[in-house]
Design a protein around this motif. Structure first.
Motif, PDB file in Angstrom:
ATOM      1  N   GLN A 415       0.820  -1.205   0.000  1.00  0.00           N
ATOM      2  CA  GLN A 415       0.000   0.000   0.000  1.00  0.00           C
ATOM      3  C   GLN A 415       0.862   1.266   0.000  1.00  0.00           C
ATOM      4  OE1 GLN A 415      -2.306  -0.749   3.500  1.00  0.00           O
ATOM      5  NE2 GLN A 415      -3.778  -2.105   2.466  1.00  0.00           N
ATOM      6  N   ARG A 418       2.422   2.210  -3.329  1.00  0.00           N
ATOM      7  CA  ARG A 418       1.504   2.862  -4.283  1.00  0.00           C
ATOM      8  C   ARG A 418       1.765   4.359  -4.367  1.00  0.00           C
ATOM      9  NH1 ARG A 418      -5.074   3.129  -3.271  1.00  0.00           N
ATOM     10  NH2 ARG A 418      -5.585   4.539  -5.006  1.00  0.00           N
ATOM     11  N   LYS A 467       1.815  12.299  -9.766  1.00  0.00           N
ATOM     12  CA  LYS A 467       1.459  11.129 -10.579  1.00  0.00           C
ATOM     13  C   LYS A 467       1.106   9.944  -9.695  1.00  0.00           C
ATOM     14  CE  LYS A 467       3.981  12.244 -14.813  1.00  0.00           C
ATOM     15  NZ  LYS A 467       5.079  11.843 -15.751  1.00  0.00           N
ATOM     16  N   ARG A 468       1.825   9.792  -8.586  1.00  0.00           N
ATOM     17  CA  ARG A 468       1.502   8.711  -7.645  1.00  0.00           C
ATOM     18  C   ARG A 468       0.144   8.949  -6.973  1.00  0.00           C
ATOM     19  NH1 ARG A 468       4.359   3.812  -6.940  1.00  0.00           N
ATOM     20  NH2 ARG A 468       6.380   4.073  -7.950  1.00  0.00           N
ATOM     21  N   ASP A 470      -2.333  10.498  -8.204  1.00  0.00           N
ATOM     22  CA  ASP A 470      -3.433  10.458  -9.167  1.00  0.00           C
ATOM     23  C   ASP A 470      -4.257   9.176  -9.056  1.00  0.00           C
ATOM     24  OD1 ASP A 470      -2.982  12.932 -10.198  1.00  0.00           O
ATOM     25  OD2 ASP A 470      -1.854  12.252 -11.951  1.00  0.00           O
ATOM     26  N   SER A 471      -3.659   8.133  -8.452  1.00  0.00           N
ATOM     27  CA  SER A 471      -4.383   6.866  -8.310  1.00  0.00           C
ATOM     28  C   SER A 471      -5.460   6.928  -7.223  1.00  0.00           C
ATOM     29  CB  SER A 471      -3.408   5.730  -7.995  1.00  0.00           C
ATOM     30  OG  SER A 471      -2.799   5.923  -6.722  1.00  0.00           O
ATOM     31  N   ARG A 482      -4.622  13.228  -0.666  1.00  0.00           N
ATOM     32  CA  ARG A 482      -3.777  13.967  -1.608  1.00  0.00           C
ATOM     33  C   ARG A 482      -3.264  15.253  -0.970  1.00  0.00           C
ATOM     34  NH1 ARG A 482      -7.137  13.929  -5.174  1.00  0.00           N
ATOM     35  NH2 ARG A 482      -6.365  12.286  -6.563  1.00  0.00           N
TER      36      ARG A 482
END
Length: 510
Positions: A415, A418, A467-468, A470-471, A482
């Protein structure tokens, strides 16, 4: 032998031509960094064998600065006088670089030529199932020669794919680590091949000029294989740079084009064992300290990129260190330099026990007299990169805490990964780090270069983090995770743990 001209084109030359044109050629064209380093080792050995080496630090300095019109004329003349038989890769009793004592066993116990190439072998273990090593696809002779030199220098320890009971004795299966295996080899790279060779020729007096052309000739008796022998003393620098770290024998076959020679079978076992004097025979080594306090030459690391050790190389360039770095410290500072006159090439073979993983290499710019400034730039550059990476790590944790409020302990690692952008950041940092060093080597002030370096790294880090993130889902929980990650990252950048170049660039130092 393949070499690069100053315009970057590749030319095939024999050894005589290579030395005759050494000052106009740019470099050796190696398939891998290790192959290039191993071939330079061989060329250095030929310089010592022919007597083309400096006798003192003062003579070394003169040769580097004022090489004269034909600095390697001695090597050329010596090579021309050599017997062709002594340089025959497929001589029946004294093949170049090989052990002809293996000849009776080559047909039955040899494998395909893939075993000769370090990158293709995989685990040496004789009990492992490696069908690819049995493939008999011919390997061109020139390529096989370079692969053999690489084996002699960088071969890994382990158990060879050869039966000691059926061949020369039980000890032939026990492969020792090559002279350059397990450590980082550093070469000074000049503006030409000749410049490179002159920079790396360590001064010595009356070298015995013992060149290891083959296993069955020489002025001393080679080791046997009934038991592991003690390491033998080094017989001068020609011996050191040409030692036969493996017992190798190759079987020739007509090439695919009907003309060029190739090999289709090879047998490899244990080779020479040398007793090295660290002060004399590891003159390029950068001594580092392990976590347990042990001091040893800088080694390839699977977790730490080689460029992050640049400050260790620059710190070694001072008169008191001895060896290559003490000589580099004696070079006069360039009065006018729009480009640094040479680089430091670091090469190491990364392995997982007996299995080669790949080459690690980096090129560090160098300019005489600027080592302290390059050290300062690399030290500060590394500290900045380290802290930004730590900030990304903490940002990932901040996102994870909110995104996974009730995690299973077994899932935590995956986790966190990610949201962890450190891998992308470390990979991308190499370019700006080298740009920082090149600018300083070309005469720029460290304080003038650091702010641009910081800006470059921060821009990349924020992009990789986003970018990480964005998931994350676009719901409330995702938005909170975020925002928490971004706040944590920015706060960590200016925390009390941050280097001054991040918190207050104007006070970063001289």
């Amino acid at each position: 032998m393949r070499a690069l001209t100053q315009d970057g084109s590749v030319v095939d030359l024999n050894l005589v031509q290579l030395f005759a044109r050494a000052e106009e050629l740019r470099d050796i064209d190696g398939t891998t960094p290790g192959e290039k380093a191993a071939f330079v080792e061989f060329l250095i050995a030929l310089c010592y064998a022919s007597g083309a080496y400096p006798a003192s630090d003062e003579e070394w300095l003169d040769r580097v600065q004022e090489p004269g019109p034909t600095p390697f004329g001695t090597v050329v003349s010596w090579l021309i006088d050599q017997s062709d038989e002594d340089w025959n890769l497929f001589h029946p009793t004294r093949p170049l670089g090989q052990n002809s004592l293996l000849a009776p066993f080559l047909e039955q116990h040899g494998t395909g030529p893939a075993q000769l190439v370090i990158e293709h072998t995989g685990d040496y273990n004789q009990f492992a199932d490696h069908h690819h090593l049995e493939h008999s696809d011919p390997l061109p002779a020139a390529q096989a020669f370079r692969a053999m030199l690489t084996q002699h220098s960088f071969g890994l320890s382990g158990r060879a794919r050869i039966s000691g009971k059926a061949t020369l004795g039980p000890a032939i299966t026990n492969l020792a680590t090559g002279r350059l295996g397990g450590r980082v080899r550093v070469l000074a790279l000049g503006q030409s091949l000749g410049h490179t060779l002159r920079l790396n020729l360590a001064p010595t007096i009356n070298d015995p000029r013992l060149l290891n052309l083959t296993w069955t000739t020489g002025s001393f008796e080679r080791r046997g294989f009934t038991a592991k022998p003690p390491a033998r003393p080094v017989q001068g620098f020609a011996d050191l740079h040409s030692y036969l770290g493996r017992s190798v024998l190759m079987r020739p076959k007509q090439g695919l084009d009907g003309e060029q020679a190739a090999i289709d079978r090879v047998l490899i076992g244990a080779g020479e064992l040398l007793h090295l004097n660290p002060e004399l025979h590891l003159q390029d080594a950068v001594i580092s300290e392990t976590r347990t306090g042990e001091k040893k030459p800088l080694w390839p690391s699977p977790t730490r990129d080689l460029w992050r050790e640049a400050h260790s190389l620059y710190a070694a360039v001072k008169p008191g260190t001895g060896g290559l770095y003490a000589r580099l410290a004696k070079l006069p500072k360039e009065k006018v330099a729009d480009r640094h006159p040479f680089d430091l090439l670091a090469v190491g073979l990364l392995s997982n026990k007996a299995t080669p993983v790949g080459w690690v290499t980096s090129v560090f710019p160098f300019a005489p007299g600027l080592a302290p400034y390059l050290y300062e730039a690399s030290r500060r550059g590394s500290e900045i990169a380290e802290h930004i990476a730590r900030s990304l790590d903490r940002a990932a944790y901040a996102a994870w805490e909110i995104a996974y409020p009730n995690p299973k302990p077994s899932d935590k690692k995956a986790q966190l990964a990610r949201f962890d952008a450190r891998g992308e950041q470390w990979k991308a940092t190499e370019e700006p780090f080298h740009t920082l060093l090149v600018d300083v080597a070309d005469g720029a002030m460290v304080t003038d270069c650091i702010p641009e370096y910081v800006e470059w790294l921060l821009e990349m880090a924020r992009e990789f983090l986003d970018k990480r993130l964005d998931s994350l889902p676009k719901n409330g929980q995702g938005l909170r995770a975020r925002a928490a990650a971004r706040r944590c990252f920015e706060a960590e950048l200016t925390s009390t743990r941050a280097p001054v170049d991040l918190t207050n660039p104007a006070e970063g130092g001289a």
